[in-house]
Design a protein around this motif. Sequence first.
Motif, PDB file in Angstrom:
ATOM      1  N   THR A  14       0.853  -1.186   0.000  1.00 28.94           N
ATOM      2  CA  THR A  14       0.000   0.000   0.000  1.00 28.94           C
ATOM      3  C   THR A  14       0.888   1.236   0.000  1.00 28.94           C
ATOM      4  O   THR A  14       2.106   1.143   0.139  1.00 28.94           O
ATOM      5  CB  THR A  14      -0.909   0.036   1.253  1.00 28.94           C
ATOM      6  OG1 THR A  14      -0.085   0.174   2.403  1.00 28.94           O
ATOM      7  CG2 THR A  14      -1.756  -1.221   1.358  1.00 28.94           C
ATOM      8  N   ARG A  15       0.283   2.384  -0.119  1.00 27.81           N
ATOM      9  CA  ARG A  15       1.054   3.635  -0.069  1.00 27.81           C
ATOM     10  C   ARG A  15       1.712   3.843   1.286  1.00 27.81           C
ATOM     11  O   ARG A  15       2.711   4.517   1.410  1.00 27.81           O
ATOM     12  CB  ARG A  15       0.139   4.815  -0.388  1.00 27.81           C
ATOM     13  CG  ARG A  15      -0.302   4.807  -1.822  1.00 27.81           C
ATOM     14  CD  ARG A  15      -1.192   5.973  -2.133  1.00 27.81           C
ATOM     15  NE  ARG A  15      -1.679   5.824  -3.498  1.00 27.81           N
ATOM     16  CZ  ARG A  15      -2.710   6.433  -3.978  1.00 27.81           C
ATOM     17  NH1 ARG A  15      -3.404   7.267  -3.222  1.00 27.81           N
ATOM     18  NH2 ARG A  15      -3.088   6.241  -5.218  1.00 27.81           N
ATOM     19  N   ASN A  16       1.118   3.241   2.322  1.00 28.13           N
ATOM     20  CA  ASN A  16       1.667   3.365   3.680  1.00 28.13           C
ATOM     21  C   ASN A  16       2.810   2.381   3.919  1.00 28.13           C
ATOM     22  O   ASN A  16       3.393   2.379   4.994  1.00 28.13           O
ATOM     23  CB  ASN A  16       0.582   3.097   4.720  1.00 28.13           C
ATOM     24  CG  ASN A  16      -0.612   4.006   4.553  1.00 28.13           C
ATOM     25  OD1 ASN A  16      -0.620   4.888   3.702  1.00 28.13           O
ATOM     26  ND2 ASN A  16      -1.626   3.787   5.358  1.00 28.13           N
ATOM     27  N   GLY A  17       3.079   1.505   2.943  1.00 25.85           N
ATOM     28  CA  GLY A  17       4.150   0.524   3.089  1.00 25.85           C
ATOM     29  C   GLY A  17       3.700  -0.804   3.669  1.00 25.85           C
ATOM     30  O   GLY A  17       4.511  -1.690   3.899  1.00 25.85           O
ATOM     31  N   LYS A  18       2.398  -0.957   3.917  1.00 22.08           N
ATOM     32  CA  LYS A  18       1.888  -2.228   4.430  1.00 22.08           C
ATOM     33  C   LYS A  18       1.762  -3.215   3.275  1.00 22.08           C
ATOM     34  O   LYS A  18       1.542  -2.825   2.132  1.00 22.08           O
ATOM     35  CB  LYS A  18       0.533  -2.030   5.108  1.00 22.08           C
ATOM     36  CG  LYS A  18       0.621  -1.195   6.357  1.00 22.08           C
ATOM     37  CD  LYS A  18      -0.709  -1.084   7.025  1.00 22.08           C
ATOM     38  CE  LYS A  18      -0.582  -0.219   8.264  1.00 22.08           C
ATOM     39  NZ  LYS A  18      -1.848  -0.123   8.978  1.00 22.08           N
ATOM     40  N   THR A  19       1.896  -4.507   3.603  1.00 22.11           N
ATOM     41  CA  THR A  19       1.795  -5.530   2.561  1.00 22.11           C
ATOM     42  C   THR A  19       0.455  -6.251   2.631  1.00 22.11           C
ATOM     43  O   THR A  19      -0.163  -6.334   3.696  1.00 22.11           O
ATOM     44  CB  THR A  19       2.920  -6.576   2.690  1.00 22.11           C
ATOM     45  OG1 THR A  19       2.804  -7.212   3.954  1.00 22.11           O
ATOM     46  CG2 THR A  19       4.280  -5.936   2.546  1.00 22.11           C
TER      47      THR A  19
END
Length: 132
Positions: A14-19
Amino acid sequence: MNTEPVPASRPRFTRNGKTYNEAKYAKYKKSIEELYRKNFDNKQIFDRGEPLKVELHFYRGIQKSISKKEHGRRAMQIVKPALKPDIDNYTKAVLDGLKKAWFDDGQIVEIHATKDYDEQPRVEVTIEKINS
């Protein structure tokens, strides 16, 4: 498992860096986990350190947009599905779903996997302890 095999997908970010995993793969993996839980009461079958051999046979559905002759050749498994998805991605998806069967993936010391066409898409899995 009587369903069209689904390959493992690469994790997405995601844009937040979550997978996260693609929805189709996540649903398939969950269905394997549920089938295992239902049939084996969610118990670990193989003990820690036991070397295991896994045999996987993936049966893909036969496409509808081919000739009757070609359909027959695929149904008799004369023609093999030498195309994507890769067999290693199919294998990873099933092994990820069966993670409760053993203590650790490292116990798997031998894998034999095949792909074929069939009227009934499915995955057949055999897991054996190797006597050492």
